[in-house]
Motif scaffolding. Structure first.
Motif, PDB file in Angstrom:
ATOM      1  N   ALA A  41      -8.453   7.384  -7.429  1.00  0.00           N
ATOM      2  CA  ALA A  41      -7.107   6.791  -7.420  1.00  0.00           C
ATOM      3  C   ALA A  41      -6.837   6.109  -8.762  1.00  0.00           C
ATOM      4  O   ALA A  41      -7.655   6.149  -9.680  1.00  0.00           O
ATOM      5  CB  ALA A  41      -6.985   5.794  -6.272  1.00  0.00           C
ATOM      6  N   GLY A  42      -5.672   5.469  -8.864  1.00  0.00           N
ATOM      7  CA  GLY A  42      -5.395   4.671 -10.041  1.00  0.00           C
ATOM      8  C   GLY A  42      -6.486   3.628 -10.224  1.00  0.00           C
ATOM      9  O   GLY A  42      -7.016   3.080  -9.256  1.00  0.00           O
ATOM     10  N   TYR A  43      -6.840   3.357 -11.473  1.00  0.00           N
ATOM     11  CA  TYR A  43      -7.961   2.454 -11.737  1.00  0.00           C
ATOM     12  C   TYR A  43      -7.759   1.064 -11.141  1.00  0.00           C
ATOM     13  O   TYR A  43      -8.732   0.402 -10.772  1.00  0.00           O
ATOM     14  CB  TYR A  43      -8.171   2.334 -13.245  1.00  0.00           C
ATOM     15  N   VAL A  44      -6.530   0.621 -11.044  1.00  0.00           N
ATOM     16  CA  VAL A  44      -6.264  -0.702 -10.460  1.00  0.00           C
ATOM     17  C   VAL A  44      -6.805  -0.765  -9.039  1.00  0.00           C
ATOM     18  O   VAL A  44      -7.299  -1.796  -8.590  1.00  0.00           O
ATOM     19  CB  VAL A  44      -4.750  -0.996 -10.475  1.00  0.00           C
ATOM     20  N   TYR A  45      -6.745   0.357  -8.329  1.00  0.00           N
ATOM     21  CA  TYR A  45      -7.173   0.389  -6.931  1.00  0.00           C
ATOM     22  C   TYR A  45      -8.644   0.779  -6.767  1.00  0.00           C
ATOM     23  O   TYR A  45      -9.358   0.185  -5.968  1.00  0.00           O
ATOM     24  CB  TYR A  45      -6.296   1.355  -6.135  1.00  0.00           C
ATOM     25  N   SER A  46      -9.081   1.795  -7.499  1.00  0.00           N
ATOM     26  CA  SER A  46     -10.429   2.327  -7.224  1.00  0.00           C
ATOM     27  C   SER A  46     -11.385   2.236  -8.402  1.00  0.00           C
ATOM     28  O   SER A  46     -12.547   2.615  -8.276  1.00  0.00           O
ATOM     29  CB  SER A  46     -10.324   3.797  -6.791  1.00  0.00           C
TER      30      SER A  46
ATOM     31  N   ASP B 284      -1.519  -5.085   1.075  1.00  0.00           N
ATOM     32  CA  ASP B 284      -0.823  -4.342   2.121  1.00  0.00           C
ATOM     33  C   ASP B 284      -1.856  -3.584   2.944  1.00  0.00           C
ATOM     34  O   ASP B 284      -2.417  -2.587   2.497  1.00  0.00           O
ATOM     35  CB  ASP B 284       0.172  -3.362   1.502  1.00  0.00           C
ATOM     36  N   ASN B 285      -2.102  -4.061   4.164  1.00  0.00           N
ATOM     37  CA  ASN B 285      -3.126  -3.477   5.006  1.00  0.00           C
ATOM     38  C   ASN B 285      -2.569  -2.543   6.084  1.00  0.00           C
ATOM     39  O   ASN B 285      -3.291  -2.133   6.989  1.00  0.00           O
ATOM     40  CB  ASN B 285      -3.957  -4.582   5.664  1.00  0.00           C
ATOM     41  N   HIS B 286      -1.302  -2.197   5.971  1.00  0.00           N
ATOM     42  CA  HIS B 286      -0.685  -1.330   6.981  1.00  0.00           C
ATOM     43  C   HIS B 286      -0.999   0.139   6.734  1.00  0.00           C
ATOM     44  O   HIS B 286      -1.224   0.895   7.679  1.00  0.00           O
ATOM     45  CB  HIS B 286       0.830  -1.548   7.018  1.00  0.00           C
ATOM     46  N   GLN B 287      -0.989   0.561   5.483  1.00  0.00           N
ATOM     47  CA  GLN B 287      -1.305   1.942   5.124  1.00  0.00           C
ATOM     48  C   GLN B 287      -2.208   1.931   3.903  1.00  0.00           C
ATOM     49  O   GLN B 287      -1.733   1.773   2.769  1.00  0.00           O
ATOM     50  CB  GLN B 287      -0.026   2.742   4.830  1.00  0.00           C
ATOM     51  N   VAL B 288      -3.497   2.092   4.112  1.00  0.00           N
ATOM     52  CA  VAL B 288      -4.459   1.955   3.020  1.00  0.00           C
ATOM     53  C   VAL B 288      -5.142   3.291   2.736  1.00  0.00           C
ATOM     54  O   VAL B 288      -5.088   4.226   3.532  1.00  0.00           O
ATOM     55  CB  VAL B 288      -5.522   0.875   3.337  1.00  0.00           C
ATOM     56  N   VAL B 289      -5.786   3.351   1.583  1.00  0.00           N
ATOM     57  CA  VAL B 289      -6.621   4.493   1.210  1.00  0.00           C
ATOM     58  C   VAL B 289      -8.036   3.977   0.985  1.00  0.00           C
ATOM     59  O   VAL B 289      -8.223   2.933   0.350  1.00  0.00           O
ATOM     60  CB  VAL B 289      -6.095   5.177  -0.072  1.00  0.00           C
ATOM     61  N   GLY B 290      -9.020   4.686   1.519  1.00  0.00           N
ATOM     62  CA  GLY B 290     -10.406   4.254   1.420  1.00  0.00           C
ATOM     63  C   GLY B 290     -11.118   4.830   0.204  1.00  0.00           C
ATOM     64  O   GLY B 290     -10.855   5.965  -0.203  1.00  0.00           O
TER      65      GLY B 290
ATOM     66  N   ARG C 277     -14.510   0.026  -0.473  1.00  0.00           N
ATOM     67  CA  ARG C 277     -13.313  -0.813  -0.463  1.00  0.00           C
ATOM     68  C   ARG C 277     -12.119   0.047  -0.078  1.00  0.00           C
ATOM     69  O   ARG C 277     -12.212   1.276  -0.077  1.00  0.00           O
ATOM     70  CB  ARG C 277     -13.064  -1.467  -1.833  1.00  0.00           C
ATOM     71  N   HIS C 278     -11.009  -0.588   0.230  1.00  0.00           N
ATOM     72  CA  HIS C 278      -9.783   0.161   0.447  1.00  0.00           C
ATOM     73  C   HIS C 278      -8.651  -0.481  -0.351  1.00  0.00           C
ATOM     74  O   HIS C 278      -8.767  -1.618  -0.832  1.00  0.00           O
ATOM     75  CB  HIS C 278      -9.436   0.282   1.936  1.00  0.00           C
ATOM     76  N   SER C 279      -7.546   0.236  -0.488  1.00  0.00           N
ATOM     77  CA  SER C 279      -6.460  -0.199  -1.370  1.00  0.00           C
ATOM     78  C   SER C 279      -5.846  -1.518  -0.947  1.00  0.00           C
ATOM     79  O   SER C 279      -5.347  -2.283  -1.792  1.00  0.00           O
ATOM     80  CB  SER C 279      -5.374   0.886  -1.429  1.00  0.00           C
ATOM     81  N   GLY C 280      -5.878  -1.821   0.349  1.00  0.00           N
ATOM     82  CA  GLY C 280      -5.317  -3.080   0.826  1.00  0.00           C
ATOM     83  C   GLY C 280      -6.032  -4.293   0.270  1.00  0.00           C
ATOM     84  O   GLY C 280      -5.443  -5.385   0.186  1.00  0.00           O
ATOM     85  N   MET C 281      -7.294  -4.138  -0.101  1.00  0.00           N
ATOM     86  CA  MET C 281      -8.052  -5.242  -0.673  1.00  0.00           C
ATOM     87  C   MET C 281      -7.536  -5.611  -2.055  1.00  0.00           C
ATOM     88  O   MET C 281      -7.800  -6.712  -2.548  1.00  0.00           O
ATOM     89  CB  MET C 281      -9.539  -4.876  -0.739  1.00  0.00           C
ATOM     90  N   VAL C 282      -6.801  -4.700  -2.680  1.00  0.00           N
ATOM     91  CA  VAL C 282      -6.189  -4.966  -3.982  1.00  0.00           C
ATOM     92  C   VAL C 282      -4.717  -5.320  -3.820  1.00  0.00           C
ATOM     93  O   VAL C 282      -4.233  -6.318  -4.366  1.00  0.00           O
ATOM     94  CB  VAL C 282      -6.327  -3.740  -4.915  1.00  0.00           C
ATOM     95  N   SER C 283      -3.990  -4.518  -3.038  1.00  0.00           N
ATOM     96  CA  SER C 283      -2.536  -4.680  -2.931  1.00  0.00           C
ATOM     97  C   SER C 283      -2.126  -5.772  -1.950  1.00  0.00           C
ATOM     98  O   SER C 283      -1.030  -6.320  -2.047  1.00  0.00           O
ATOM     99  CB  SER C 283      -1.905  -3.356  -2.488  1.00  0.00           C
TER     100      SER C 283
END
Length: 282
Positions: A55-60, A269-275, A261-267
């Protein structure tokens, strides 16, 4: 004419200029749990393969850094990159006809003899498909990390996978094993995959932990079964199954998850995350 594959997601998934990109990658590497990596290096030596998100480096990026920290300051001759095709549908493995991939940190040449060997082994499974590589981000996002951690020159073999049957997964692993055994270079495999997509954080973590259990047990049969049943998700499920089959063929039977980790840990937003997972096989 010398065909160079240009970056498709620089400035989008990661910084497009050299200074900011190097700074970001090195910050991720500096934030890795050093003790975990040192203990693992002592146990396994050099890995056979790493599994990394795209994913984008900010997330993964921080998750990806764990696998790359494991190979920091090491030397490799060839890095075989296995990832899923997100934009072009086909069966089998797509090789790039380019001579190199350009990155903000410099060009990386493709190992042409390796490509030729794959096609010679099975031209039905492996072929050149430039269109699959043009827009694809899953392999491109691995290259800045590779450029930063590997010492000395290395070549790459970028392979994108479309859909694969259970038999095709075994056939691809067989071909890769034959080519691997004929070569004397130091070869590293990198599998690029994200995990579950767009579920709540609770549901995503349940699905992803299930996948990780199969990975740690090197249980590709259960992983395939659960993927078909929708109990686990990974956009790179086919390359992941291929590397597990290849590893077993070559006697590399141990694996470990390094971080999840998942994207919600950065954003937030825990409703729709990517692992995202970083893993290693040895």
């Amino acid at each position: 004419m010398r065909e160079v594959r240009k970056p498709a997601v620089a400035h989008l998934f990661y910084p497009g200029d050299k200074i900011h990109l190097k700074t970001m990658v090195n910050e991720f590497l500096a934030n890795v749990n050093e003790q975990l990596i040192q203990d693992l290096q002592f146990r396994i030596g050099l890995p056979f393969a790493i599994v990394s998100p795209h994913a984008g480096y900010v997330y993964s990026g921080q998750v990806a850094a764990y696998g790359y920290k494991l190979i920091e300051h090491t030397n490799w001759d060839v890095v075989v990159l296995l990832g899923p095709s997100h934009y072009v549908n086909f069966e089998g493995g797509a090789l790039s006809p380019a001579v190199s991939f350009q990155t903000p940190l410099g060009e990386i040449d493709i190992e042409q003899n390796y490509n030729a060997s794959l096609i010679e082994e099975d031209p039905h499974l492996f072929s050149y498909l430039s269109a699959a590589h043009e827009r694809e981000h899953c392999l491109e996002t691995q290259l800045p990390f590779l450029k930063e951690v590997i010492e000395g020159e290395f070549h790459i073999v970028p392979i994108l996978f479309g859909s694969l049957s259970a038999q095709a997964i075994k056939d691809v692993a067989r071909v890769l094993a034959h080519v691997h055994q004929k070569r004397s270079e130091r070869i590293l495999y990198v599998v690029s995959t994200d995990l579950s997509h767009y579920h709540s954080d609770k549901e995503a973590m349940e699905m992803d932990k299930r996948l990780i259990r199969h990975f740690v047990k090197m249980d590709s049969a259960s992983l395939m079964k659960d993927a078909l049943a929708g109990l686990v998700e990974a956009c790179g499920i086919f390359p992941l199954l291929v590397i597990m089959e290849l590893a077993r063929t070559l006697g590399k039977t141990q694996s470990k998850d390094l971080i999840y980790r998942h994207s919600g840990m950065v954003s937030g937003d825990n409703h729709q995350v990517v692992g995202y997972m970083s893993g290693v096989i040895w």
